[in-house]
Design an enzyme around this catalytic site. Structure first.
Site, PDB file in Angstrom:
ATOM      1  N   HIS A 173       0.845  -1.211   0.000  1.00 37.81           N
ATOM      2  CA  HIS A 173       0.000   0.000   0.000  1.00 37.81           C
ATOM      3  C   HIS A 173       0.876   1.255   0.000  1.00 37.81           C
ATOM      4  O   HIS A 173       1.013   1.944   1.019  1.00 37.81           O
ATOM      5  CB  HIS A 173      -0.849  -0.084   1.270  1.00 37.81           C
ATOM      6  N   GLU A 276      -0.842   1.180  -5.403  1.00 37.75           N
ATOM      7  CA  GLU A 276      -0.610  -0.048  -4.646  1.00 37.75           C
ATOM      8  C   GLU A 276      -0.555  -1.268  -5.565  1.00 37.75           C
ATOM      9  O   GLU A 276      -1.534  -1.591  -6.236  1.00 37.75           O
ATOM     10  CB  GLU A 276      -1.749  -0.229  -3.641  1.00 37.75           C
TER      11      GLU A 276
HETATM   12  C1  BG6 Z   1      -7.020   1.803   0.163  1.00 38.51           C
HETATM   13  C2  BG6 Z   1      -8.446   1.378  -0.029  1.00 38.51           C
HETATM   14  O1  BG6 Z   1      -6.176   0.810  -0.313  1.00 38.51           O
HETATM   15  O2  BG6 Z   1      -6.764   1.981   1.562  1.00 38.51           O
HETATM   16  C3  BG6 Z   1      -9.379   2.416   0.580  1.00 38.51           C
HETATM   17  O3  BG6 Z   1      -8.698   1.224  -1.415  1.00 38.51           O
HETATM   18  C4  BG6 Z   1      -9.022   2.635   2.048  1.00 38.51           C
HETATM   19  O4  BG6 Z   1     -10.722   1.987   0.449  1.00 38.51           O
HETATM   20  C5  BG6 Z   1      -7.536   3.001   2.142  1.00 38.51           C
HETATM   21  O5  BG6 Z   1      -9.814   3.688   2.571  1.00 38.51           O
HETATM   22  C6  BG6 Z   1      -7.031   3.248   3.554  1.00 38.51           C
HETATM   23  O6  BG6 Z   1      -7.335   2.202   4.389  1.00 38.51           O
HETATM   24  P1  BG6 Z   1      -6.982   2.286   5.920  1.00 38.51           P
HETATM   25  O7  BG6 Z   1      -7.521   1.012   6.522  1.00 38.51           O
HETATM   26  O8  BG6 Z   1      -5.488   2.388   6.019  1.00 38.51           O
HETATM   27  O9  BG6 Z   1      -7.659   3.542   6.463  1.00 38.51           O
END
Ligand code: BG6
Length: 312
Positions: A173, A276
């Site tokens: 991510h 990502e």
């Molecule tokens: C992204 C998702 O990868 O991560 C989103 O596609 C999500 O939907 C974002 O809001 C952040 O996620 P988190 O759990 O780190 O707040």
């Protein structure tokens, strides 16, 4: 993360330290590994095996880390490269489970390091076969190999150690730092079908490169090739290449979602874009017993043409 960490840092250094290339220290309240190679450097938190900083030789920071990120045992850190595993997004059937899996806020174990001229490497593992706290009814090993050279390469391997097939989704991510989101163009997504997480329905696609002008949350499918983020304000271009992945997620929470998240910082959304490398959406991975899968992303940065002209 509390306690006296120095003996374990000493032990880590004794076992895995490599002079001039790999060492361990405490930062952000927990143990981190510092890697250096050919003038580039990275910081990796052992909690989550999360790369928090990547500075290539003679360049500025490539990864965005929220100025108000929350650090501490079991906290998901907003920025860098969180490892989403063994599921991406919400748990498919259990809303009590954390989004993006359970390893991004769990301690990983260092299992290897290496250094050669202009290259440094660290390997971390999370054994979900023995980790009973997760409540995950499968047996698998996750291994993250992080290599710093003239690029940053992150490779997430999964080995199915159970006796049944195992299906996972996952993502590296990556929060890219940008000068200002208004001057960012993301290329390589043209014509690729995407699932719009903000407006579920049939897949869509765009003919043009992506400009981000509001909240965006897309899972691109059939998106294997490298993609590029051109950042006018920072006058640079980031190339994101990958293997073992047919899906790429593009995410920016913009104003309202940032307010809901609470750890993006003031106007943080203007300084980041998540690209990502994933196995997400329809791109699920099924592993037979004993089988391994490897998802790799490689980040490299070049000064964009406008800037090199100015420097000529
Ligand atoms: C992204 C998702 O990868 O991560 C989103 O596609 C999500 O939907 C974002 O809001 C952040 O996620 P988190 O759990 O780190 O707040």
């Amino acid at each position: 993360m509390g306690g006296d960490l120095s003996p374990s840092l000493k032990a880590l250094d004794a076992r895995w330290g490599r002079p001039g290339a790999v060492r361990f220290t405490e930062r952000y309240g927990g143990p981190v590994a510092l890697l250096q190679a050919g003038g580039a450097s990275i910081v990796i938190a052992l909690q989550g095996a999360q790369v928090l900083s990547y500075v290539p030789a003679n360049m500025s920071e490539v990864l965005w880390l929220s100025p108000v990120a929350k650090f501490g045992t079991g906290k998901a850190v907003r920025g860098g490269v969180p490892v989403c595993w063994p599921w991406f997004g919400p748990h498919p059937g259990d809303t009590t489970q954390p989004a993006h899996g359970f390893v991004r806020s769990a301690p990983w174990t260092v299992t290897g390091s290496a250094a050669s001229q202009n290259r440094a490497r660290l390997v971390l593992a999370f054994d979900a076969s023995t980790n009973l706290q997760t409540g995950w009814p499968h047996r698998a090993l996750a291994e993250l190999e992080i290599t710093l050279s003239d690029a940053l390469t992150i490779s997430l391997s999964t080995e199915n150690r159970g006796s049944d097939d195992l299906e996972i989704t996952q993502a590296l991510h990556t929060y890219l730092a940008v000068g200002d989101i208004g001057g960012v163009t993301a290329e390589g997504f043209e014509g690729r079908p995407y699932l719009d997480q903000l407006a579920p329905g049939p897949m869509r696609n765009d003919a043009e490169p992506v400009r981000v002008t509001g909240e965006i949350d897309r899972i691109y499918q059939e998106c294997e090739g490298p993609v590029f983020v051109t950042d006018e304000k920072s006058a640079r271009r980031i190339r994101i290449a990958k293997t073992g992945s047919r899906s790429t997620v593009l995410w920016n929470p913009w104003v309202e979602k940032s307010a809901r998240l609470g750890d993006m910082g003031k106007e943080g959304y203007r300084r980041m874009l998540c690209v990502e490398a994933a196995n997400a959406g329809n791109d699920k991975v099924t592993l037979t017993p004993g089988e391994r899968h490897r998802l790799t992303t490689e980040l490299s940065v070049t000064v964009s043409k406008a800037k090199s002209k100015r420097n000529d």
